[in-house]
Enzyme design. Structure first.
Site, short mmCIF file in Angstrom:
data_model
loop_
_atom_site.label_atom_id
_atom_site.label_comp_id
_atom_site.label_asym_id
_atom_site.label_seq_id
_atom_site.Cartn_x
_atom_site.Cartn_y
_atom_site.Cartn_z
N CYS A 93 -17.72 7.14 -24.29
CA CYS A 93 -18.84 7.57 -24.34
C CYS A 93 -19.01 8.33 -23.37
O CYS A 93 -20.20 7.65 -22.29
CB CYS A 93 -19.74 6.75 -25.29
SG CYS A 93 -19.78 6.95 -27.04
N GLU A 94 -18.53 8.80 -23.18
CA GLU A 94 -18.79 9.72 -20.99
C GLU A 94 -17.91 10.69 -21.34
O GLU A 94 -16.72 11.09 -20.84
CB GLU A 94 -17.94 8.41 -20.04
CG GLU A 94 -18.20 6.84 -19.99
CD GLU A 94 -19.42 6.47 -19.09
OE1 GLU A 94 -19.94 5.38 -19.58
OE2 GLU A 94 -19.64 6.86 -18.04
N GLU A 122 4.35 -6.51 1.23
CA GLU A 122 3.44 -6.88 -0.06
C GLU A 122 3.48 -5.88 -1.57
O GLU A 122 2.26 -5.36 -1.57
CB GLU A 122 2.05 -7.65 0.11
CG GLU A 122 1.86 -9.11 -0.35
CD GLU A 122 0.21 -9.27 0.53
OE1 GLU A 122 0.54 -10.31 0.55
OE2 GLU A 122 -0.70 -8.42 0.63
N PRO A 123 3.67 -4.87 -1.61
CA PRO A 123 4.26 -4.22 -2.35
C PRO A 123 3.29 -3.91 -3.72
O PRO A 123 3.55 -5.23 -3.92
CB PRO A 123 5.41 -2.81 -2.30
CG PRO A 123 6.43 -3.91 -2.14
CD PRO A 123 5.51 -5.28 -0.86
N TYR A 153 -2.58 -0.62 -11.50
CA TYR A 153 -3.58 -0.45 -11.82
C TYR A 153 -4.42 0.51 -12.89
O TYR A 153 -5.29 1.04 -12.82
CB TYR A 153 -4.04 0.05 -10.37
CG TYR A 153 -4.22 -0.83 -9.49
CD1 TYR A 153 -4.49 -1.77 -8.89
CD2 TYR A 153 -2.63 0.15 -8.34
CE1 TYR A 153 -4.52 -2.74 -7.83
CE2 TYR A 153 -2.63 -0.75 -7.70
CZ TYR A 153 -2.91 -1.68 -6.74
OH TYR A 153 -2.69 -2.31 -6.10
N GLY A 213 0.61 -1.22 -0.17
CA GLY A 213 -0.12 0.11 -0.07
C GLY A 213 0.77 1.20 -0.10
O GLY A 213 0.24 2.42 0.21
N TYR A 219 -11.18 7.48 -8.96
CA TYR A 219 -11.14 7.65 -7.53
C TYR A 219 -10.56 8.50 -7.21
O TYR A 219 -9.97 10.13 -6.69
CB TYR A 219 -9.19 7.06 -7.52
CG TYR A 219 -9.39 5.80 -7.41
CD1 TYR A 219 -9.98 4.96 -6.37
CD2 TYR A 219 -8.55 5.18 -8.42
CE1 TYR A 219 -10.59 3.00 -6.19
CE2 TYR A 219 -8.96 3.79 -8.43
CZ TYR A 219 -9.58 2.88 -7.79
OH TYR A 219 -8.81 1.20 -7.95
N ARG A 235 -8.36 4.65 -13.43
CA ARG A 235 -8.63 5.70 -12.11
C ARG A 235 -8.76 6.70 -11.61
O ARG A 235 -9.32 7.69 -10.72
CB ARG A 235 -6.50 5.73 -11.57
CG ARG A 235 -6.48 3.89 -11.49
CD ARG A 235 -5.08 3.72 -11.15
NE ARG A 235 -5.55 3.77 -10.11
CZ ARG A 235 -4.49 5.62 -9.05
NH1 ARG A 235 -4.26 6.10 -9.74
NH2 ARG A 235 -4.55 5.58 -7.82
N1 LLP Z 1 -1.88 -6.52 -0.85
C1 LLP Z 1 -2.84 -6.84 -0.63
C2 LLP Z 1 -3.75 -7.63 0.56
C3 LLP Z 1 -3.98 -5.74 -1.13
O1 LLP Z 1 -5.27 -5.41 -1.99
C4 LLP Z 1 -3.15 -5.07 -2.41
C5 LLP Z 1 -3.90 -3.87 -2.88
C6 LLP Z 1 -1.63 -5.30 -2.07
C7 LLP Z 1 -1.16 -5.58 -1.22
C8 LLP Z 1 -1.19 -3.87 -2.81
O2 LLP Z 1 -1.49 -2.60 -2.80
P1 LLP Z 1 -0.82 -1.84 -3.20
O3 LLP Z 1 1.21 -1.90 -2.84
O4 LLP Z 1 -0.34 -2.02 -4.58
O5 LLP Z 1 -0.46 -0.28 -3.14
N2 LLP Z 1 -6.71 -0.02 -7.73
C9 LLP Z 1 -6.60 1.32 -6.43
C10 LLP Z 1 -5.99 -0.03 -5.77
C11 LLP Z 1 -6.19 -1.08 -5.22
C12 LLP Z 1 -5.85 -1.91 -4.32
C13 LLP Z 1 -5.55 -2.90 -4.01
N3 LLP Z 1 -5.68 -3.93 -2.93
C14 LLP Z 1 -5.84 2.22 -7.28
O6 LLP Z 1 -5.77 1.77 -9.03
O7 LLP Z 1 -5.85 2.87 -6.42
#
Ligand code: LLP
Length: 438
Positions: free
Chosen positions: A367-368, A297-298, A396, A254, A340, A336
């Site tokens: 068309c949005e 878990e990035p 994403y 995250g 968001y 995105r």
């Molecule tokens: N681990 C788990 C269990 C997760 O659900 C996620 C993201 C990650 C790791 C990785 O998170 P990251 O490091 O990529 O931020 N579609 C959204 C983001 C959704 C994230 C879902 N889970 C966006 O475009 O901002």
């Protein structure tokens, strides 16, 4: 008005402006040439930027965590075989959500030892794929565990099971990306967790880890410290009740990135990793818990900056006070901004240093009215036929892409050692019809 070249800092680390006319090069490769040859929309991934991101994680873990650790790439951010091969070569695990991502990881050569599976409502096909290919299955809730305990795992020595905890706290981010809060659909609260641990121990299930994830695209790790304390409190209580302690612990991913020059500099990884590591060491010491293997878990912070989207301007239009740059991609390859309110930036591919004429709105062909990629960004006097490059497009975008209005998803070129290689080809109308068996 601010210098548009400040935006270069958003681009991959190998990005340079060179040539006559001056134009963008990534890893020594001429972006205009790629756009001309492959057409647009086009996505580029720069391996040197991926490497730098993973180095930052691995070095920070080695510096700040005294126990064993591993970086697990969250494949949901973007997955294809080339990325899997790169991740495996760099020693990363791969977090897969469901059977589809598991199949891509396997096709890319990920061995069982590197595959970890998530999912909030895993289907029988997801569980079968996890059983066949994964080292770790992260169980989301008690019902899933009961199904596993009632025969799914029969005779299987793998995967190990972890339990996903809901700490009751989220990070500061868009509501759609918060996951740790009490009312979230993800994971188990303390009472459910206790029953799950007892069920595993009673049935002799291979329970080895605890996982939690409080949300995505955050810059302030403070809520993670509080979340970690809550989880360690639960773990200490479980140890007192049952004698079990986790050998693995993952506070998820995250960590955020900068998408727009107003958000620069990119949040550095080291203070985040140091914060988590130190808090975990202190939290375990305070409760007499053994140090677990720390998993991070990035997704985004590994791949976002490596990716660039290239579009061609088809028309320049003025409506009221607005100058629109109408490009050939939009919400079908990058949802995105619409989903968001994400704020992006861009540069012209050729003569990127031209001063801004004024604010521009970059919109797609769909068309949005919400199909707007960039709003009110100071931009040069760009003409129809020119290309623009949107940085920080690696996470994403394509993973959430659609075929809206019959859009064909763009190709991906992998840039390494001064060369570009196609790793995903552009979809064709035949691809759209391939599933249409009616
Ligand atoms: N681990 C788990 C269990 C997760 O659900 C996620 C993201 C990650 C790791 C990785 O998170 P990251 O490091 O990529 O931020 N579609 C959204 C983001 C959704 C994230 C879902 N889970 C966006 O475009 O901002």
């Amino acid at each position: 008005m601010a210098d548009p070249m400040a935006r270069l800092e958003l681009f991959p680390v190998t990005t340079r402006v060179a040539g006559d006319p001056p134009r963008l090069f990534i890893d020594g490769v001429d972006v205009a040439e790629l756009a001309r040859h492959h057409g647009t929309p086009l996505y580029l991934y720069d391996q040197a930027t991926l490497d730098q991101a993973v180095d930052a994680y691995q070095e920070a873990l080695a510096r700040h965590y005294p126990g064993p650790s591993i970086v697990v790439y969250a494949g949901k951010a973007f997955l294809c075989r080339a990325l899997v091969r790169w991740a495996v070569a760099r020693g990363l695990g791969i977090d897969c959500t469901g059977a589809g991502e598991i199949q891509i990881a396997v096709a890319g050569g990920a061995p069982r030892a590197r595959i970890l599976v998530h999912g909030v409502n895993k289907t029988p096909a997801d569980l079968d794929a996890a059983l066949a290919h994964a080292a770790v299955l992260v169980v989301d809730h008690l019902g899933e565990l009961e199904r596993l305990g009632a025969g799914w795992l029969q005779g299987a020595s793998e995967p190990e099971l972890w339990l996903r905890v809901r700490p009751g706290l989220a990070v500061d981010t868009h509501a759609y990306r918060q996951t740790g809060q009490e009312e979230s659909k993800f994971g188990m609260g303390p009472a459910e967790l206790e029953r799950a641990v007892r069920l595993c121990l009673d049935r002799g299930l291979p329970l080895t880890g605890i996982h939690f994830h409080q949300g995505s695209q955050f810059r302030d790790p403070t809520p993670l410290g509080a979340g970690l304390d809550r989880v360690l409190e639960m773990v200490a209580r479980l140890r007192d009740l049952t004698g079990w302690t986790p050998r693995h612990l993952s506070p998820g991913g995250g960590w955020g990135v900068a998408y727009h020059e107003g958000e620069l500099p990119h949040p550095p990884v080291e203070p985040y990793v140091a914060f988590v590591a130190q808090r975990l060491v202190a939290g375990c010491a305070a409760r007499g818990l053994p140090l677990p293997t720390l998993h991070l878990e990035p997704g985004r912070s590994l791949v976002a900056r490596a990716g660039v989207a290239v579009y061609q301007v088809g028309a320049v239009k003025r409506t009221g006070p607005r100058r629109w740059l109408l490009v050939d991609g939009g919400m079908a390859d990058n949802i995105r901004p619409a989903l968001y309110g994400a704020r992006y930036s861009c540069l012209p591919v050729v003569e990127p240093a031209r001063p801004a004429l004024g604010p521009a709105w970059v919109a797609g062909p769909y068309c949005e009215s919400g199909d707007v990629l960039i709003s009110g960004l100071p931009m040069a006097d760009v003409a129809p036929g020119e290309w623009i490059a949107v940085p920080v497009s690696g996470a994403y975008h394509l993973a959430m892409a659609s075929n809206y209005n019959g859009a064909r998803r763009p190709p991906v070129l992998w840039l390494a050692e001064g060369r570009a290689r196609t790793v995903l080809r552009r979809e064709t109308p035949a691809d759209l019809l391939a599933r249409d068996v009616g």
